[in-house]
Write a protein that holds these residues in place. Structure first.
Motif, PDB file in Angstrom:
ATOM      1  N   LYS A 176       0.744  -1.248  -0.010  1.00 56.19           N
ATOM      2  CA  LYS A 176      -0.035   0.058   0.011  1.00 56.19           C
ATOM      3  C   LYS A 176       0.917   1.249  -0.008  1.00 56.19           C
ATOM      4  CE  LYS A 176      -3.577  -2.292   2.591  1.00 56.19           C
ATOM      5  NZ  LYS A 176      -4.305  -2.369   3.776  1.00 56.19           N
ATOM      6  N   PRO A 177       0.507   2.306  -0.765  1.00 63.42           N
ATOM      7  CA  PRO A 177       1.248   3.625  -0.819  1.00 63.42           C
ATOM      8  C   PRO A 177       1.240   4.289   0.595  1.00 63.42           C
ATOM      9  CG  PRO A 177      -0.849   3.865  -1.930  1.00 63.42           C
ATOM     10  CD  PRO A 177      -0.607   2.399  -1.473  1.00 63.42           C
ATOM     11  N   LEU A 178       2.563   4.880   0.981  1.00 63.98           N
ATOM     12  CA  LEU A 178       2.561   5.589   2.154  1.00 63.98           C
ATOM     13  C   LEU A 178       3.038   6.883   1.999  1.00 63.98           C
ATOM     14  CD1 LEU A 178       4.527   3.311   4.617  1.00 63.98           C
ATOM     15  CD2 LEU A 178       2.265   4.057   4.998  1.00 63.98           C
ATOM     16  N   GLY A 179       2.389   8.034   2.897  1.00 62.65           N
ATOM     17  CA  GLY A 179       3.154   9.306   2.687  1.00 62.65           C
ATOM     18  C   GLY A 179       3.803   9.310   3.959  1.00 62.65           C
ATOM     19  N   ALA A 180       4.646  10.716   3.872  1.00 62.25           N
ATOM     20  CA  ALA A 180       5.580  10.721   5.102  1.00 62.25           C
ATOM     21  C   ALA A 180       6.131  12.088   5.130  1.00 62.25           C
ATOM     22  CB  ALA A 180       6.725   9.681   4.989  1.00 62.25           C
ATOM     23  N   LEU A 181       6.469  12.787   6.249  1.00 61.92           N
ATOM     24  CA  LEU A 181       6.834  14.057   6.476  1.00 61.92           C
ATOM     25  C   LEU A 181       8.238  13.747   7.420  1.00 61.92           C
ATOM     26  CD1 LEU A 181       7.380  16.868   6.165  1.00 61.92           C
ATOM     27  CD2 LEU A 181       5.333  17.233   7.706  1.00 61.92           C
ATOM     28  N   PHE A 182       9.524  14.168   7.169  1.00 59.31           N
ATOM     29  CA  PHE A 182      10.624  14.297   7.892  1.00 59.31           C
ATOM     30  C   PHE A 182      11.095  15.509   7.948  1.00 59.31           C
ATOM     31  CE2 PHE A 182      10.574  10.133   5.796  1.00 59.31           C
ATOM     32  CZ  PHE A 182      10.601   9.338   6.673  1.00 59.31           C
ATOM     33  N   VAL A 183      11.505  16.227   9.073  1.00 55.86           N
ATOM     34  CA  VAL A 183      11.865  17.407   9.505  1.00 55.86           C
ATOM     35  C   VAL A 183      13.131  17.361  10.190  1.00 55.86           C
ATOM     36  CG1 VAL A 183      11.607  19.831  10.481  1.00 55.86           C
ATOM     37  CG2 VAL A 183       9.498  18.363   9.680  1.00 55.86           C
ATOM     38  N   VAL A 184      14.106  17.805   9.590  1.00 60.00           N
ATOM     39  CA  VAL A 184      15.639  17.435   9.839  1.00 60.00           C
ATOM     40  C   VAL A 184      16.324  18.707  10.308  1.00 60.00           C
ATOM     41  CG1 VAL A 184      17.783  16.230   9.376  1.00 60.00           C
ATOM     42  CG2 VAL A 184      15.568  15.429   8.393  1.00 60.00           C
ATOM     43  N   GLY A 185      16.839  18.754  11.734  1.00 57.98           N
ATOM     44  CA  GLY A 185      17.687  19.713  12.085  1.00 57.98           C
ATOM     45  C   GLY A 185      17.145  20.993  12.945  1.00 57.98           C
ATOM     46  N   ASP A 186      17.633  21.713  13.556  1.00 56.36           N
ATOM     47  CA  ASP A 186      17.217  22.824  14.301  1.00 56.36           C
ATOM     48  C   ASP A 186      15.948  22.429  15.014  1.00 56.36           C
ATOM     49  OD1 ASP A 186      16.951  25.537  15.212  1.00 56.36           O
ATOM     50  OD2 ASP A 186      15.787  26.288  13.493  1.00 56.36           O
ATOM     51  N   TYR A 187      16.191  21.250  15.712  1.00 58.16           N
ATOM     52  CA  TYR A 187      14.934  20.678  16.765  1.00 58.16           C
ATOM     53  C   TYR A 187      14.610  21.607  17.806  1.00 58.16           C
ATOM     54  CZ  TYR A 187      12.233  17.960  20.004  1.00 58.16           C
ATOM     55  OH  TYR A 187      11.524  17.248  20.656  1.00 58.16           O
ATOM     56  N   GLU A 188      15.343  22.475  18.293  1.00 53.87           N
ATOM     57  CA  GLU A 188      14.775  23.194  19.402  1.00 53.87           C
ATOM     58  C   GLU A 188      13.782  24.157  19.025  1.00 53.87           C
ATOM     59  OE1 GLU A 188      16.692  26.542  22.662  1.00 53.87           O
ATOM     60  OE2 GLU A 188      18.091  25.141  21.489  1.00 53.87           O
ATOM     61  N   ASN A 189      14.002  24.753  17.719  1.00 51.42           N
ATOM     62  CA  ASN A 189      13.014  25.889  17.058  1.00 51.42           C
ATOM     63  C   ASN A 189      11.781  24.954  16.557  1.00 51.42           C
ATOM     64  OD1 ASN A 189      14.301  28.373  17.830  1.00 51.42           O
ATOM     65  ND2 ASN A 189      15.568  27.856  16.134  1.00 51.42           N
ATOM     66  N   ARG A 216      19.057  -0.539  11.568  1.00 53.44           N
ATOM     67  CA  ARG A 216      17.965  -1.499  12.147  1.00 53.44           C
ATOM     68  C   ARG A 216      16.760  -0.646  12.258  1.00 53.44           C
ATOM     69  NH1 ARG A 216      21.549  -3.285  17.232  1.00 53.44           N
ATOM     70  NH2 ARG A 216      21.951  -1.230  17.057  1.00 53.44           N
ATOM     71  N   LEU A 217      16.750   0.706  12.418  1.00 55.31           N
ATOM     72  CA  LEU A 217      15.780   1.353  12.406  1.00 55.31           C
ATOM     73  C   LEU A 217      14.934   1.583  11.272  1.00 55.31           C
ATOM     74  CD1 LEU A 217      16.213   4.648  14.873  1.00 55.31           C
ATOM     75  CD2 LEU A 217      14.937   2.803  15.083  1.00 55.31           C
ATOM     76  N   THR A 218      15.421   1.290  10.212  1.00 58.23           N
ATOM     77  CA  THR A 218      14.478   1.289   8.775  1.00 58.23           C
ATOM     78  C   THR A 218      13.294   0.823   8.904  1.00 58.23           C
ATOM     79  OG1 THR A 218      16.676   1.578   7.721  1.00 58.23           O
ATOM     80  CG2 THR A 218      14.831   1.177   6.401  1.00 58.23           C
ATOM     81  N   GLU A 219      13.057  -0.207   9.263  1.00 61.50           N
ATOM     82  CA  GLU A 219      11.701  -0.864   9.022  1.00 61.50           C
ATOM     83  C   GLU A 219      10.802  -0.184   9.984  1.00 61.50           C
ATOM     84  OE1 GLU A 219      10.909  -2.736   6.848  1.00 61.50           O
ATOM     85  OE2 GLU A 219      12.625  -2.527   5.648  1.00 61.50           O
ATOM     86  N   THR A 220      11.282   0.033  11.341  1.00 64.01           N
ATOM     87  CA  THR A 220      10.778   0.741  12.262  1.00 64.01           C
ATOM     88  C   THR A 220      10.214   2.089  11.914  1.00 64.01           C
ATOM     89  OG1 THR A 220      11.848  -0.265  14.057  1.00 64.01           O
ATOM     90  CG2 THR A 220      10.567   1.590  14.767  1.00 64.01           C
ATOM     91  N   VAL A 221      10.992   2.955  11.304  1.00 60.79           N
ATOM     92  CA  VAL A 221      10.575   4.091  10.456  1.00 60.79           C
ATOM     93  C   VAL A 221       9.320   3.939   9.678  1.00 60.79           C
ATOM     94  CG1 VAL A 221      11.165   6.230   9.441  1.00 60.79           C
ATOM     95  CG2 VAL A 221      12.579   5.425  11.440  1.00 60.79           C
ATOM     96  N   LYS A 222       9.480   2.787   8.605  1.00 61.08           N
ATOM     97  CA  LYS A 222       8.547   2.616   7.855  1.00 61.08           C
ATOM     98  C   LYS A 222       7.177   2.268   8.340  1.00 61.08           C
ATOM     99  CE  LYS A 222      11.698   1.157   4.153  1.00 61.08           C
ATOM    100  NZ  LYS A 222      12.289  -0.151   3.242  1.00 61.08           N
ATOM    101  N   GLU A 223       7.392   1.710   9.424  1.00 57.19           N
ATOM    102  CA  GLU A 223       6.111   1.166  10.121  1.00 57.19           C
ATOM    103  C   GLU A 223       5.386   2.383  10.817  1.00 57.19           C
ATOM    104  OE1 GLU A 223       3.566  -1.718  10.891  1.00 57.19           O
ATOM    105  OE2 GLU A 223       5.580  -2.349  10.200  1.00 57.19           O
ATOM    106  N   PHE A 224       6.207   3.335  11.208  1.00 59.48           N
ATOM    107  CA  PHE A 224       5.444   4.264  11.961  1.00 59.48           C
ATOM    108  C   PHE A 224       4.885   5.525  10.865  1.00 59.48           C
ATOM    109  CE2 PHE A 224       8.041   3.416  16.187  1.00 59.48           C
ATOM    110  CZ  PHE A 224       7.005   2.821  16.826  1.00 59.48           C
ATOM    111  N   CYS A 225       5.326   5.320   9.635  1.00 51.78           N
ATOM    112  CA  CYS A 225       4.764   6.422   8.667  1.00 51.78           C
ATOM    113  C   CYS A 225       3.292   6.041   8.672  1.00 51.78           C
ATOM    114  CB  CYS A 225       5.437   5.822   7.343  1.00 51.78           C
ATOM    115  SG  CYS A 225       7.199   6.517   6.885  1.00 51.78           S
ATOM    116  N   ALA A 226       2.633   5.038   8.986  1.00 53.38           N
ATOM    117  CA  ALA A 226       1.386   4.816   9.192  1.00 53.38           C
ATOM    118  C   ALA A 226       0.526   5.695  10.117  1.00 53.38           C
ATOM    119  CB  ALA A 226       0.884   3.242   9.362  1.00 53.38           C
TER     120      ALA A 226
END
Length: 303
Positions: A176-189, A216-226
């Motif tokens: 099934k197709p998945l959508g995702a949004l990753f925000v990288v950097g400047d976490y404090e702001n 080892r986290l790759t599959e976990t991240v894909k799972e949480f994209c749901a």
């Protein structure tokens, strides 16, 4: 009498014609480089083409983008730069776009570069396309900044997240197709504009256990994209949250028609922070990178 169909060439002759096309394009690219038309020749090549490419490397400055990391030392030392691409079937233009964005992240490609780009069909072991690309004109970001990444974002982290986004676009999850949004950097702001939609699945784990650079986290991240919402990732790769709702306000720049809330959030959060955002469209699998409130690059769904 019906006309006879033209006689099909034997496979060996067809292979020789394709090799001739590859050699002709390499020759044309070197000629353009010697004329000063471009600063470097960027070749997006499958590993079997590296033997053919090797004899050209002394004739112009070459950047190589390929899906193998195990290059012979004599080949690597002859290159101006090396860019490792994911082992995923990408259309020609997407190969070039991805190579350029990764090359900028690692410092091998600069905003003022003019590149003579060569590419071919995915997994076809030949080159059939030549493109002259002016980086500053192609990427709108460089009208306001000469940097793709801030000092806070490790280039290796950006490359890993981008590759993961492309994998998600290509594979989805369980067909099934998945959508995702990753925000990288400047976490404090970024965290000032974020609210958890669900309990944070990464909370309570050590930083070493939730670093995106750990395969080892790759599959976990894909799972949480749901889960609806964004992944918030520090510049050093530590995942601080998943399922985060971003409320930075609407971006000042108009987004292209058809882009929804996920892309508006990506544009908005990068407009008010120094983060970089990567989205995967659930509808068509397109991967987009946002910086300073603008869409920097768009990569079509791999085939």
């Amino acid at each position: 009498m019906p006309e006879k169909e033209p006689k099909r060439k034997p496979r060996r002759e067809e292979a020789e014609d394709l090799l001739d096309t590859t050699e002709a394009l390499l020759g044309a690219a070197v000629h353009l480089a010697k004329q000063g038309t471009g600063r470097s020749v960027l070749v997006c090549a499958e590993p079997p083409l590296l033997v053919t490419l090797q004899e050209w490397l002394s004739k112009a400055p070459f950047l190589l983008a390929t899906s193998t990391s195990s290059l012979p030392e004599e080949l690597r030392s002859a290159l101006k730069g090396f860019i490792e691409l994911p082992t995923i079937r990408l259309p020609r233009l997407s190969q070039i776009k991805l190579a350029v964005i990764l090359g900028m992240a690692q410092g091998d490609i600069h905003p003022d570069d003019i590149l003579i780009c060569l590419a071919g069909p995915p997994h076809a072991h030949r080159l059939d396309t030549l493109l002259l690309l002016k980086v500053r004109e192609e990427f709108e970001l460089f009208a306001i900044s000469d940097q793709l990444l801030t000092e806070q974002v490790n280039p290796e982290v950006f490359e890993q997240v981008l590759e993961l986004a492309i994998q998600i676009a290509a594979e989805g999850r369980e067909g099934k197709p998945l959508g995702a949004l990753f925000v990288v950097g400047d976490y404090e702001n970024v965290s000032r504009y974020a609210t958890q939609l669900v309990l944070n699945p990464f909370k309570g784990y050590s930083e070493s256990e939730r670093n995106i650079l750990d395969p080892r986290l790759t599959e976990t991240v894909k799972e949480f994209c749901a889960i609806d919402g964004a992944f918030l990732i520090r510049g050093d790769g530590v995942i601080e949250a998943a399922g985060a709702f971003l409320h930075p306000g609407f971006p000042h720049e108009d987004l292209p028609m058809g882009l929804g809330a996920r892309h508006a959030a990506a544009a908005g959060i990068t407009a008010v922070t120094n983060a970089i955002a990567i989205t995967v469209s659930a509808s068509n699998g397109t991967v987009r990178v946002f910086r300073s409130g603008k869409m920097v690059i768009e990569i079509e769904r791999p085939s």
